[in-house]
Scaffold this active site. Structure first.
Site, PDB file in Angstrom:
ATOM      1  N   LYS A 151     -13.512  -4.570  10.606  1.00 11.07           N
ATOM      2  CA  LYS A 151     -14.161  -3.616   9.694  1.00 11.07           C
ATOM      3  C   LYS A 151     -15.628  -3.410  10.079  1.00 11.07           C
ATOM      4  O   LYS A 151     -16.132  -2.287  10.050  1.00 11.07           O
ATOM      5  CB  LYS A 151     -14.040  -4.121   8.251  1.00 11.07           C
ATOM      6  CG  LYS A 151     -12.586  -4.196   7.775  1.00 11.07           C
ATOM      7  CD  LYS A 151     -12.469  -4.997   6.491  1.00 11.07           C
ATOM      8  CE  LYS A 151     -11.025  -5.124   6.046  1.00 11.07           C
ATOM      9  NZ  LYS A 151     -10.844  -6.137   5.007  1.00 11.07           N
ATOM     10  N   GLY A 155     -11.056  -1.267   1.555  1.00  9.52           N
ATOM     11  CA  GLY A 155     -10.034  -0.742   0.637  1.00  9.52           C
ATOM     12  C   GLY A 155     -10.439   0.529  -0.066  1.00  9.52           C
ATOM     13  O   GLY A 155     -10.597   1.580   0.545  1.00  9.52           O
ATOM     14  N   VAL A 179       0.836  -1.208   0.000  1.00 14.23           N
ATOM     15  CA  VAL A 179       0.000   0.000   0.000  1.00 14.23           C
ATOM     16  C   VAL A 179       0.870   1.258   0.000  1.00 14.23           C
ATOM     17  O   VAL A 179       0.582   2.232  -0.712  1.00 14.23           O
ATOM     18  CB  VAL A 179      -0.976  -0.003   1.205  1.00 14.23           C
ATOM     19  CG1 VAL A 179      -1.816   1.264   1.223  1.00 14.23           C
ATOM     20  CG2 VAL A 179      -1.873  -1.234   1.154  1.00 14.23           C
TER      21      VAL A 179
HETATM   22  N1  HSE Z   1      -6.827  -9.161   3.917  1.00 14.05           N
HETATM   23  C1  HSE Z   1      -7.778  -8.154   3.616  1.00 14.05           C
HETATM   24  C2  HSE Z   1      -8.789  -8.745   2.636  1.00 14.05           C
HETATM   25  C3  HSE Z   1      -7.087  -6.966   3.012  1.00 14.05           C
HETATM   26  O1  HSE Z   1      -8.574  -9.855   2.132  1.00 14.05           O
HETATM   27  O2  HSE Z   1      -9.819  -8.143   2.412  1.00 14.05           O
HETATM   28  C4  HSE Z   1      -7.859  -5.695   3.042  1.00 14.05           C
HETATM   29  O3  HSE Z   1      -8.226  -5.321   4.327  1.00 14.05           O
END
Ligand code: HSE
Length: 436
Positions: A205, A134, A14
């Protein structure tokens, strides 16, 4: 005007994406932010590693504290992930009067309440759009665009790795382990992939999304978390026979007496929009009382999609440089003094329909035993599939679809079924969601 100096912690996938976007799109970013944004200091664990970005103009160090203590740095971008030392570095940056942009969902989900309080004290800001889904601007959408609504529920595919694995199992009939290894190779999975497959990453999340949607404090420890590691490719195929696809969901509902926060695999009707979000893509549906259902779709991981959110946060921070903290958009959409307590209901009070998979001895009367246990507990059955026994195996797979029932009722029924002599091993349950 003088450029804004950024110090970056971490120069992995990133970080390199952020550097590339800032260089490639410098003109439009400057026109939007009002000032040029440039990376000046970077901390990376290994200075001699090949990078997928240019390093010109960066002062590199292996010591992240040099970056957060640099008096020339105005914004610290935290991309190292994990709880510590990320927490210590972020708090120190805030104490040093620097604004922080982070993509660290674990940090915000577990320590966000402390971090936001510190930022308010020191008069700076913390931005974290990249922490959830993301490149999808879901935090901005809920926090700024849906403020006229009471959010009733949200549901998301918020872990790309789990979605990729389930998608490959569905279309290609591939085995779980093999697809996980591929997701790691492609750079989607977390450093510790158990965070992806056990649901921890999605729970981080969901914690953030639920707080912003409902105006409740961050409560990661109240999320019910299940991963996808018990789902077989047969489950995926049998769910399809019944008209469903299995997806790994984060779900947050505002119900009559509180909230439910849960992350688990679920059967969704095949035609549901979320059921058709494939591969590594993410999507979040948010149901507001005024707007109705809305859906946000895009890449939930990867270098530039995640960096897109990081750069957008930097632009927001620069635009709000001179605002007093009380005039900024509140971190969790609601002003801190206006957050409600947010009673999260225990899982046994949640009500859903179920897919049950069990192995029963291939004898007359066994199915009658199973349906009696369920019937005695008021659980009504919507569909049953009985598969052919494998040669030489005396237990046959039986799949049942039930109507809605409280989880506590189902727990008791499953325990009783597992004690039946003619049922072999554990019963797998997968919840069914209609999300209408
Ligand atoms: N490991 C996470 C995913 C990356 O697969 O969504 C993004 O947070």
């Amino acid at each position: 005007m003088k450029p804004v100096n950024v110090g970056m912690l971490g120069l992995g996938t990133v970080g390199a994406g952020v550097a590339n976007i800032l260089e490639r799109n410098a003109d439009v970013i400057t026109r939007r932010a009002g000032r040029e944004i440039r990376i000046t200091r970077v901390a990376a664990r290994h200075l001699d590693r090949p990078r997928s970005c240019r390093l010109e103009g960066f002062q590199l160090t292996t010591d992240p504290f040099e970056v957060v203590d640099d008096p020339e740095v105005e914004i610290v971008v935290e991309l190292i992930g994990g709880y510590e030392p990320a927490r210590e570095l972020v708090l120190r940056a805030l104490d040093n009067g620097k604004h922080v942009v982070t993509a660290n969902k674990a940090l915000i989900a577990l320590h966000g309440n402390e971090i936001f309080a510190r930022a308010r004290e020191t008069g700076v800001t913390v931005a974290f759009e990249a922490a959830v889904a993301g490149g999808i601007p879901i935090i901005k959408a809920i926090r700024e665009a849906l403020t006229g609504n009471r959010v009733e529920w949200l549901a998301g595919i918020i872990n790309g790795t789990a979605n990729y694995i389930l998608t490959e199992m569905f279309y290609e009939g591939r085995e779980f382990g093999e697809v996980l290894a591929e997701a790691q190779r492609l750079g989607y999975a977390e450093a510790d992939p158990s965070f992806d497959v056990e649901g921890i990453d999605a729970a981080h999340k969901l914690t953030i999304l639920a707080s912003i949607a409902f105006g409740i404090p961050l409560q990661y420890d109240k999320v019910h978390i299940e991963g996808i590691d018990h789902i077989t490719r047969e489950d995926v195929a049998w769910a399809q026979e019944l008209g469903f696809r299995i997806k790994h969901l984060g779900l947050a509902f505002h119900v009559e007496n509180g909230y439910t926060l849960r992350v688990h695999p679920a059967l969704l009707p095949v035609r549901h929009m979320l059921a058709n979000v494939d591969g590594v893509m993410n999507a979040v549906m948010v149901k507001g009382d005024a707007v109705g259902p809305t859906m946000y779709y895009g890449a939930g991981a990867g270098a530039e999609p995640t960096a897109s959110a990081v750069v957008a946060d930097m632009v927001d921070v620069v635009r709000e440089f001179n605002l007093e903290p009380e005039n900024r958009v509140p971190y969790l959409a609601f002003h801190s003094h206006a957050l409600s307590k947010g009673v999260v209901l225990p899982m046994h009070e949640v009500e859903t329909a179920y897919y049950l998979r069990l192995f029963a001895r291939d004898e007359p009367g066994v199915l009658a035993d199973v349906t009696r246990v369920l019937g005695d507990r008021g659980i009504s059955i919507e569909a049953v599939i009985q598969k052919q026994p494998e040669p030489g195996v005396d237990h046959i797979p039986v799949i049942l679809l039930t109507h809605k029932v409280r989880e506590g009722q189902m727990d008791a029924a499953i325990e009783q079924l597992e004690n039946l002599e003619r049922i072999d091993g554990r019963i797998v349950r997968i919840r069914v969601e209609n999300l209408e």
